[in-house]
Scaffold this active site. Sequence first.
Site, PDB file in Angstrom:
ATOM      1  N   TYR A 141      -7.159 -14.125   5.112  1.00  0.00           N
ATOM      2  CA  TYR A 141      -6.110 -13.107   4.995  1.00  0.00           C
ATOM      3  C   TYR A 141      -4.821 -13.851   4.647  1.00  0.00           C
ATOM      4  O   TYR A 141      -4.228 -14.493   5.503  1.00  0.00           O
ATOM      5  CB  TYR A 141      -6.001 -12.358   6.322  1.00  0.00           C
ATOM      6  CG  TYR A 141      -5.042 -11.192   6.385  1.00  0.00           C
ATOM      7  CD1 TYR A 141      -4.375 -10.701   5.274  1.00  0.00           C
ATOM      8  CD2 TYR A 141      -4.823 -10.549   7.610  1.00  0.00           C
ATOM      9  CE1 TYR A 141      -3.514  -9.624   5.371  1.00  0.00           C
ATOM     10  CE2 TYR A 141      -3.967  -9.471   7.720  1.00  0.00           C
ATOM     11  CZ  TYR A 141      -3.312  -9.008   6.603  1.00  0.00           C
ATOM     12  OH  TYR A 141      -2.462  -7.937   6.704  1.00  0.00           O
ATOM     13  N   LYS A 169      -8.588 -11.240   1.745  1.00  0.00           N
ATOM     14  CA  LYS A 169      -7.682 -10.102   1.663  1.00  0.00           C
ATOM     15  C   LYS A 169      -6.381 -10.644   1.094  1.00  0.00           C
ATOM     16  O   LYS A 169      -5.697 -11.455   1.725  1.00  0.00           O
ATOM     17  CB  LYS A 169      -7.441  -9.470   3.031  1.00  0.00           C
ATOM     18  CG  LYS A 169      -6.468  -8.284   2.972  1.00  0.00           C
ATOM     19  CD  LYS A 169      -6.225  -7.668   4.341  1.00  0.00           C
ATOM     20  CE  LYS A 169      -5.227  -6.517   4.263  1.00  0.00           C
ATOM     21  NZ  LYS A 169      -4.953  -5.908   5.586  1.00  0.00           N
ATOM     22  N   ILE A 211      -8.417  -3.240   0.781  1.00  0.00           N
ATOM     23  CA  ILE A 211      -8.349  -2.911   2.203  1.00  0.00           C
ATOM     24  C   ILE A 211      -7.057  -2.116   2.346  1.00  0.00           C
ATOM     25  O   ILE A 211      -5.969  -2.683   2.355  1.00  0.00           O
ATOM     26  CB  ILE A 211      -8.356  -4.175   3.066  1.00  0.00           C
ATOM     27  CG1 ILE A 211      -9.660  -4.959   2.830  1.00  0.00           C
ATOM     28  CG2 ILE A 211      -8.194  -3.830   4.545  1.00  0.00           C
ATOM     29  CD1 ILE A 211      -9.679  -6.330   3.473  1.00  0.00           C
TER      30      ILE A 211
END
Length: 302
Positions: A141, A169, A211
């Site tokens: 992330y 992400k 996402i």
Amino acid sequence: MTGLQDHLHGLWLPLVTPFRDGALDERSLRRLTRHYSGQAVDGFILGATSGEGMTLRAAELERLVAIVRDEMAAGRRTLPICLGLSGADTSRLKEHLDETADWPIDGYLIASPYYVRPSQRGLLAHFEALADHAAWPIALYNIPYRTSVNITNQTLLRLAEHRNIVGLKDCGANREQSIALLRDRPKGFRVLTGEDANYFEALTDGADGGIVLSAHVETATFAAVHAEMKRGNHDTAQARWHEVAELTRLLFAEPSPAPAKYWLWRCGLIDSPEVRLPMVEVSSELAAALDREIERRMKVAA
């Protein structure tokens, strides 16, 4: 269910964590899980940024996962679950990995260490240590505007070689870096955008999905954007995107996930818009704007 890598594409929902009177609202959580399991989403992220994970106690986080998995087991559709983890202490994060190793999850979403601002060598060593230790696959992330450190493409490409690191992400807020990563990434390394307002742009650039917190609202439309892009119908995808693009601004007009929780509360999906400090509920001005948009969309749907 097969490995996380096989499922890390399409539209993932970073599920909000409902609270009521300071506690985890299990009834609303079950309602949310039933509702979104029936929607065109491809997976859930639990306990990450949108789920206010940094305010959850270990027992609450475990209960959150158990309830979501239980509700899916009782329904007709099972979706993969990624558990959000964050922290600035590699050793403590390894302990978290041990504590969650037998939970019914499919992988982890792990953010860069915050506040300490490690070097790229430090980031490489940190994530490799976690990936070596984890019982489940890891999606990285990268969100430098929260952590104050950017994972460069050179570092990401090194990490992508690790057998237990399967995707990213991408909240780097740097389109040039994102495009270069999509070009150079190894086969099978998944990249999903985490920037709601850039969802269509990222799909155009070749991202595997998103996402998307905003997909709590108009879920089918967000899913259709990805589906049409995958079919090669760029103009149709863009038209569907225009139906929801403004939502991505409205739902982030104040710190997330407070606006989304207010919307879900007004629509009856959760019993309270409550957030945990230092987050606060939306202002009266934003509440009025959200109410107007909810009413407008209800009239259009009628």
